[in-house]
Motif scaffolding. Sequence first.
Motif, PDB file in Angstrom:
ATOM      1  N   ASN A  78       0.831  -1.252  -0.129  1.00  0.00           N
ATOM      2  CA  ASN A  78      -0.111  -0.045  -0.151  1.00  0.00           C
ATOM      3  C   ASN A  78       0.757   1.160  -0.066  1.00  0.00           C
ATOM      4  O   ASN A  78       2.103   1.254   0.538  1.00  0.00           O
ATOM      5  N   CYS A  79       0.584   2.252  -0.758  1.00  0.00           N
ATOM      6  CA  CYS A  79       1.127   3.599  -0.778  1.00  0.00           C
ATOM      7  C   CYS A  79       0.117   4.677  -0.718  1.00  0.00           C
ATOM      8  O   CYS A  79      -0.683   4.723  -1.315  1.00  0.00           O
ATOM      9  N   ASN A  80       0.562   5.433   0.558  1.00  0.00           N
ATOM     10  CA  ASN A  80      -0.106   6.517   0.919  1.00  0.00           C
ATOM     11  C   ASN A  80       0.535   7.827   0.389  1.00  0.00           C
ATOM     12  O   ASN A  80       1.765   7.900   0.851  1.00  0.00           O
ATOM     13  N   ALA A  81       0.122   8.831  -0.242  1.00  0.00           N
ATOM     14  CA  ALA A  81       0.822  10.172  -0.545  1.00  0.00           C
ATOM     15  C   ALA A  81      -0.105  11.216   0.026  1.00  0.00           C
ATOM     16  O   ALA A  81      -1.393  11.276  -0.179  1.00  0.00           O
ATOM     17  N   THR A  82       0.536  11.961   0.877  1.00  0.00           N
ATOM     18  CA  THR A  82      -0.025  13.099   1.508  1.00  0.00           C
ATOM     19  C   THR A  82       0.823  14.497   1.024  1.00  0.00           C
ATOM     20  O   THR A  82       1.980  14.383   1.368  1.00  0.00           O
ATOM     21  N   LEU A  83       0.190  15.507   0.720  1.00  0.00           N
ATOM     22  CA  LEU A  83       0.504  16.847   0.409  1.00  0.00           C
ATOM     23  C   LEU A  83      -0.152  17.782   1.313  1.00  0.00           C
ATOM     24  O   LEU A  83      -1.127  17.866   1.759  1.00  0.00           O
ATOM     25  N   TYR A  84       0.912  18.632   2.065  1.00  0.00           N
ATOM     26  CA  TYR A  84       0.836  19.408   2.875  1.00  0.00           C
ATOM     27  C   TYR A  84       1.089  20.879   2.199  1.00  0.00           C
ATOM     28  O   TYR A  84       2.056  21.323   1.571  1.00  0.00           O
ATOM     29  N   SER A  94      -4.895   7.609  -1.280  1.00  0.00           N
ATOM     30  CA  SER A  94      -4.788   6.339  -0.799  1.00  0.00           C
ATOM     31  C   SER A  94      -3.725   5.302  -1.621  1.00  0.00           C
ATOM     32  O   SER A  94      -3.593   4.036  -1.340  1.00  0.00           O
ATOM     33  N   SER A  95      -3.192   5.767  -2.680  1.00  0.00           N
ATOM     34  CA  SER A  95      -2.473   4.815  -3.746  1.00  0.00           C
ATOM     35  C   SER A  95      -1.510   6.047  -4.571  1.00  0.00           C
ATOM     36  O   SER A  95      -2.377   7.061  -4.776  1.00  0.00           O
ATOM     37  N   PHE A  96      -0.659   5.400  -5.133  1.00  0.00           N
ATOM     38  CA  PHE A  96       0.213   6.240  -6.256  1.00  0.00           C
ATOM     39  C   PHE A  96      -0.587   6.739  -7.396  1.00  0.00           C
ATOM     40  O   PHE A  96      -0.477   7.684  -8.104  1.00  0.00           O
ATOM     41  N   ASP A  97      -1.502   5.874  -7.722  1.00  0.00           N
ATOM     42  CA  ASP A  97      -2.355   5.675  -9.126  1.00  0.00           C
ATOM     43  C   ASP A  97      -3.213   6.901  -8.757  1.00  0.00           C
ATOM     44  O   ASP A  97      -3.495   7.865  -9.565  1.00  0.00           O
TER      45      ASP A  97
END
Length: 335
Positions: A78-84, A94-97
């Motif tokens: 699983n990959c989570n990406a969060t932008l601040y 919830s995913s890179f896609d």
Amino acid sequence: MASQIIPPETSDSETVQLDSGEAVSMKVVQSLYNDITGKTESIAQTFTDNHEVTYDDLVQLNRKICQLYEQYNIIATNCNATLYFIDDSKETFSSFDRFSFYNKGSPNPCENLSLEYDILIRLPETHKPQKYKILINLHSRAAIHEKARKENNDLFHNAVIRFIHRNTGSYKIEYVDYTVARNFKHAIDEWYQSLEKHPKSNIVSLAQKHSENFPIAFSVLTSCFLIWRFFLVSKEHMREDSSVSEVFPIAVIGFGTIFVLSKIAFRLGFVFERFIDSYQTISSLKLNVGDEKAILQFKKENLRNLRGGIFSFLIAVIASIVANFILGQFSAPNM
């Protein structure tokens, strides 16, 4: 880059002799230790290079990590990406896609990007899947600068950008098997080394290192120069029979000029210090339109700071020249 690595004391290829006489590999021992204690080891590294990270760079990073999956029996990932963002908001994918559909036309600069990979791997000599976590953080000094500029907060700017944001990124890998973690570490390090970097100016770095001394240096050098010039002018025009009434006015003018100019030079030194300290080598995330504008504004501010520093230095020099002229004009006719 600064690193904190906790390597294993033994190699995974070594075996351990149990009380029963059975020899097992270190992979099995590490897995049992993790099952019993619930503890994992970690590798942590901090980046200080002034990077420029684009979306294509992140795609390349994700590709490198995913390519490593082919070496292992992956149970789940699983990959989570969060932008601040600089307005204290954030977006989580919830995913890179899903992250690939991020709105790149957003005018809100991104000050931090966090990528978190959770991976379950079952190694050949173990039966229970092992959990690995990779946490990557990348900062944008350009966005932090834009946030401080909009808030018109110089204290925030100096405290955060100069000290806290010397680090431009970091990553941490939590692992059970060191050889697996080492492969992920190598991939991330290789990716980061390939990024575009903005080199620091050695001259500016040296000036910033001693910037607190500029006000007193400007003042002392200006005073010494004027005292020396006043001494030469007085020596040239002074007569042995000069009366106190003739000398006193010139002395007042001379020492008054030195005193006033030293104070002006001190203030100019403080201004020079402020401009030099405000100059920062750019590091950035270039993910949306707001980031591009923040980068442009950052470069403009750096150029303004350099010009301001040079201008304040030239004003100090010009003031000393003018003072030297004044001393000569008032001394020559009366001595």
